[in-house]
Write a protein that holds these residues in place. Structure first.
Motif, short mmCIF file in Angstrom:
data_model
loop_
_atom_site.label_atom_id
_atom_site.label_comp_id
_atom_site.label_asym_id
_atom_site.label_seq_id
_atom_site.Cartn_x
_atom_site.Cartn_y
_atom_site.Cartn_z
N LEU A 1 43.81 52.58 39.44
CA LEU A 1 44.36 51.59 39.62
C LEU A 1 43.35 50.65 39.97
O LEU A 1 42.75 49.73 40.17
N MET A 2 41.98 51.66 39.40
CA MET A 2 40.48 50.85 38.98
C MET A 2 40.65 50.30 37.87
O MET A 2 40.12 50.59 37.11
N LEU A 3 41.49 49.13 37.77
CA LEU A 3 42.33 48.17 36.76
C LEU A 3 40.45 47.25 35.69
O LEU A 3 40.23 46.43 36.93
N THR A 4 40.05 46.77 34.86
CA THR A 4 39.48 45.32 34.48
C THR A 4 39.78 45.07 34.09
O THR A 4 41.76 44.94 33.33
N ALA A 5 39.85 43.96 34.43
CA ALA A 5 40.73 42.63 33.79
C ALA A 5 41.11 43.17 32.35
O ALA A 5 42.47 42.69 32.27
N LYS B 1 55.27 47.82 40.52
CA LYS B 1 54.50 48.81 41.69
C LYS B 1 52.66 48.63 41.57
O LYS B 1 51.99 48.93 42.21
N ILE B 2 52.59 48.11 40.59
CA ILE B 2 51.18 48.42 39.70
C ILE B 2 50.47 47.39 40.78
O ILE B 2 49.18 46.80 41.61
N ALA B 3 51.33 46.26 41.60
CA ALA B 3 50.91 44.65 42.14
C ALA B 3 50.65 45.81 43.83
O ALA B 3 49.55 44.57 43.88
N GLU C 1 41.78 41.31 45.31
CA GLU C 1 41.25 40.45 43.59
C GLU C 1 41.80 40.02 42.15
O GLU C 1 41.51 39.35 42.12
N MET C 2 42.19 41.14 42.64
CA MET C 2 42.48 41.43 41.05
C MET C 2 44.57 41.35 40.96
O MET C 2 44.66 41.13 39.91
N ARG C 3 44.59 40.92 41.58
CA ARG C 3 46.02 40.97 41.18
C ARG C 3 46.56 39.41 41.22
O ARG C 3 46.87 39.04 39.89
N PRO C 4 45.71 38.50 40.79
CA PRO C 4 46.39 37.09 40.11
C PRO C 4 46.19 37.93 38.56
O PRO C 4 47.22 37.04 37.38
N PRO D 1 48.45 37.05 33.36
CA PRO D 1 47.34 36.91 33.00
C PRO D 1 47.45 36.44 31.73
O PRO D 1 48.32 35.20 31.69
N ALA D 2 46.33 36.86 31.45
CA ALA D 2 45.65 36.34 29.59
C ALA D 2 46.25 36.48 28.30
O ALA D 2 46.40 35.56 27.04
N ALA D 3 47.02 37.52 28.55
CA ALA D 3 47.89 37.68 27.04
C ALA D 3 49.40 37.83 28.06
O ALA D 3 49.67 38.95 28.91
N ARG D 4 50.61 37.10 26.96
CA ARG D 4 52.06 37.82 27.27
C ARG D 4 52.63 37.49 25.61
O ARG D 4 52.20 36.98 25.14
#
Length: 228
Positions: free
Chosen positions: A70-74, A105-107, A113-116, A121-124
């Motif tokens: 879960l070390m994900l980028t934006a 689960k991911i949230a 700091e990444m949850r927002p 999201p910028a894409a939906r």
């Protein structure tokens, strides 16, 4: 790009490739200089990341090494959100519920700091409206695909003409407003796609399909590439 993000991306680039990746290729993807890549590779090796290779040849990440999942980028979070919202708006009820559960689960395990990025999201994806009703239980269809079992279908073509076919279901495909199943059709002795909303009746047979479904899917993909 911060150095920590750049180091993470270098590991990602190496992890997704089965062949040596040159510093030129890494620099081009990260939009940085080769000199920076050389320094970053040295820093990673200094942190005991098992990278093999050298300048001019390419670099390989040895097997057995991985990063926390879960070390994900934006951008990766946007990709997850886009995929999950598309499934929620286009797939059957059970898959839509699974997509929503996945986002929850991911949230729950993302850094604060990444949850927002996930919640807004910028894409939906836009839901599919006026979608026709499927003539088959898509959940059971997926189970039959995984089990490698046959189906018997009463199917109507575009003109409404009905035929009965025994098929080997291989994969469900999703268009914007319709769903279809890719299958080997015993009647036509070839691959065919069947829209789920044109299926008049379906019988889930216990008979296993001959051979490997994975190999049949690979064969279909090969044929599609050759035609394209």
């Amino acid at each position: 790009m911060r150095k920590a993000d750049r180091l993470f991306q270098i590991v990602q680039i190496l992890r997704r490739s089965s062949r040596p990746v040159t510093a030129d290729a890494i620099a081009a993807e990260l939009e940085t200089s080769k000199r920076s890549v050389y320094r970053d590779i040295a820093a990673l090796i200094g942190q005991r990341v098992p990278i093999r290779g050298e300048a001019g040849i390419g670099y390989v990440l040895e097997s057995g090494f991985d990063l926390p999942p879960l070390m994900l980028t934006a951008d990766e979070i946007d990709a997850v959100a886009l995929g999950a919202t598309w499934v929620a708006g286009h797939a059957d009820e059970n898959l839509a519920r699974a997509a929503s559960d996945l986002l929850a689960k991911i949230a729950a395990v993302l850094p604060e700091e990444m949850r927002p990025f996930l919640g807004n999201p910028a894409a939906r994806a836009v839901p599919a409206f006026d979608r026709p009703v499927d003539g088959i239980d898509a959940t059971q269809l997926r189970a039959w695909i995984r089990a490698g079992r046959k189906l018997r279908l009463d199917y109507a073509d575009e003109q409404g003409r009905a035929t009965r076919r025994t098929v080997w279901p291989l994969m469900i495909g999703y268009a914007d407003a319709t769903r279809m199943v890719l299958a080997w059709c015993e009647l036509r002795a070839d691959f065919r796609t069947f829209r789920l909303d044109r299926i008049l009746a379906a019988e889930f047979l216990d008979a296993p399909i001959p051979g490997s479904a994975a190999q049949l899917r690979a064969r279909w993909l090969k044929e599609m590439r050759e035609r394209g």
